[in-house]
Design an enzyme around this catalytic site. Sequence first.
Site, PDB file in Angstrom:
ATOM      1  N   GLY A 409       0.834  -1.199   0.000  1.00  0.00           N
ATOM      2  CA  GLY A 409       0.000   0.000   0.000  1.00  0.00           C
ATOM      3  C   GLY A 409       0.868   1.248   0.000  1.00  0.00           C
ATOM      4  O   GLY A 409       1.972   1.276  -0.556  1.00  0.00           O
ATOM      5  N   SER A 410       0.407   2.287   0.661  1.00  0.00           N
ATOM      6  CA  SER A 410       1.052   3.600   0.551  1.00  0.00           C
ATOM      7  C   SER A 410       2.386   3.731   1.268  1.00  0.00           C
ATOM      8  O   SER A 410       3.082   4.736   1.084  1.00  0.00           O
ATOM      9  CB  SER A 410       0.092   4.681   1.068  1.00  0.00           C
ATOM     10  OG  SER A 410      -1.038   4.758   0.216  1.00  0.00           O
ATOM     11  N   VAL A 411       2.788   2.743   2.079  1.00  0.00           N
ATOM     12  CA  VAL A 411       4.140   2.828   2.644  1.00  0.00           C
ATOM     13  C   VAL A 411       5.186   2.665   1.539  1.00  0.00           C
ATOM     14  O   VAL A 411       6.378   2.909   1.743  1.00  0.00           O
ATOM     15  CB  VAL A 411       4.372   1.775   3.764  1.00  0.00           C
ATOM     16  CG1 VAL A 411       3.553   2.107   4.994  1.00  0.00           C
ATOM     17  CG2 VAL A 411       4.086   0.367   3.271  1.00  0.00           C
ATOM     18  N   LYS A 413       5.128   4.570  -1.136  1.00  0.00           N
ATOM     19  CA  LYS A 413       5.252   5.858  -1.829  1.00  0.00           C
ATOM     20  C   LYS A 413       6.591   6.565  -1.637  1.00  0.00           C
ATOM     21  O   LYS A 413       7.110   7.150  -2.599  1.00  0.00           O
ATOM     22  CB  LYS A 413       4.083   6.763  -1.424  1.00  0.00           C
ATOM     23  CG  LYS A 413       2.753   6.275  -1.995  1.00  0.00           C
ATOM     24  CD  LYS A 413       1.561   7.042  -1.456  1.00  0.00           C
ATOM     25  CE  LYS A 413       0.253   6.498  -2.045  1.00  0.00           C
ATOM     26  NZ  LYS A 413      -0.944   7.109  -1.454  1.00  0.00           N
TER      27      LYS A 413
END
Length: 664
Positions: A409-411, A413
């Site tokens: 997921g967004s970790v 980014k």
Amino acid sequence: MKKLVGTMLVMLLFGVALAGCSKEPTPQDRFSKYIALWNEQKFDQMYDYLSTDAKKKITKEEFTNRYHKIYKDLQITDFKIDFKKPKEDKQAEKEQAQYSFNAKMNSIAGSIQFTQKAKLQKEERDDKKNWYVDWNTEFIFPKLQEGDKIGISTDAPQRGEILDRNDIGLAVNGQVYEVGVVAGKVTDQVLEPLASLLKMSPDQIKKAITASWVKPELFVPLKRVSMQDEERIAQLIALEPVQTRKVEARIYPYDQAAAHLIGYVGAITADELEKLKDKGYTSNDMIGKRGLEQVYDEQLKGKPGVKITIKKKNGEAEVLAEKPVEDGKNIKLTIDADVQAAIFDELGKEAGTGAAINPMTGETLALVSTPSFDPNQAMLGFSAAEWKALQDNKQQPLSTRFKQAYAPGSVMKPITAAVALSSGAITPELAVPILGSKWQKDKSWGGYFVTRVHGGSPINLEKALVFSDNIYFAQAALKTEKDAFADGLKKFDFEEDLAFPFPLEKSTIGALDRDIALADSGYGQGQIQMSIVHLLSTYTPFVNNGNMIRPILLADEQQGQVLKEAVVSPEHAGVIASDLRKVVGDTGGTAHAAEILGYPLAGKTGTAEIKQKQGETGTENGWFIGYNTELPSLMVAMMVENVQGRGGSLVPVKKVKKVFELVR
């Protein structure tokens, strides 16, 4: 006259040749053949060389079986009998001969070497004379006489302990109660409550107390019980035939908190023994079944001491070979038991994983998986019902989540940001116009859109990280292009084995063959998979001027090893680190709930959707990774499964905050 002389010469030569053909074998040639058969361990053929007196003492079957049994029981290898023929030997002229031979071999108790004398006897059999070995038991081993027995005794090694960085025991040698009964005193009235307390069936108890070796009044062990289980022990002792005694056993002081990391030991199975028999394992061994107990079993188990003796009829014993016991080695970890326990307590009953490292040194401080199991009970033995309950549990308490790879997921980014910055696809200042809550590259995507939760336009890198903007990072990945994006991720050690002592699943990129897959990968979806240990390692460049630090687990490993040098420039590492601080510090940041007064945390949230296709309802895993920007000696990551409808990544954010409050 010449003819007569010629005839006599021919007859003389014929006589010499005939005499040569009828020459008797020499004792040394005969003994050499015997030695050759011995080296080939052809014991049945060796028997044919024995003297008449020797054969009266032992039959061919007894002779052959005795050699085979002794060599098998003592695990004889590298066997060599050496006999050198004497240069001058006049013993053939006599009725008896004597020679020395040297024996050398390896055994279960080490090397055995000896020199022995052998007597040979000239005998006539079937009208032919030959030499025969006057064999006795001392040919097998010196001082082994008729009636003596060969004994093997072992001295079990102490298993090495597993310790944390402060020498706190995570797997230690302690004691448990062995519960048993006095043979012949178990009544039908006692059988049922006894079986219930021991979590055994009545038939199992009956089988134990009626075994062939059992005699009246003997103690028959049934099961081992933890010394902490005081109430059950008291109930067992109250049953008249029950007795207890303390025995040595493996103890796991941190119980479920470290179960997946440390594992447990258990009795070796037949299949395991078949695989390990060449490494000195025996059917009596306890071996590591999971975790580090299994990974480092050979170092932990040590080597038993073994003594081979010749037991004399008068009770005395001659030592034939002896190998001293070697206790197992202790394994000291970089793990901090307090951090391990704190993360486990915060995860509680959740299905998930948590880990911590020192991002400057690479020392792994915690590896946690929940739900867990009781390693002490696993060592003592689960009942069939307990084992079935563990296997049937939908939360999979036997699954070691910190070794598995998940969609991050967004970790993901900050990693995408580092790759895109390095490629020049984005700059920190460039603000990208993004309108609405969903976006697609063009109509070729059909009904597929990338969505975001927070609005606003234009969006630069800082805002994209603070608000966790999926669209920004999808576009950044597309601008980077698939080859450069994949190469950038490989610099962060994707698609590589992490060379970590605990076996971890490899972090993978997956297919980037379509624009949609590339865009989704930019914000941690697509087919991107990461282990939590690798995730922590990928964040170390943001506190090490762009260098990625290798995670270590053993205390004797070198600290601060650079796994990948300059995966991101110091300038870009500083930019991303500053933005990660704002993810927590800014009131609008997705991780602002982790803010601690006077303790500046930086970090990143993530929510990974687990579903087959867009538009359907799936499950969500919530992520958070954080560290102190001023004293970056502790970096904690956590993933909690099934956070949908419960606040998403806010679930691990609050838990990680509590961990820092407890152990900072």
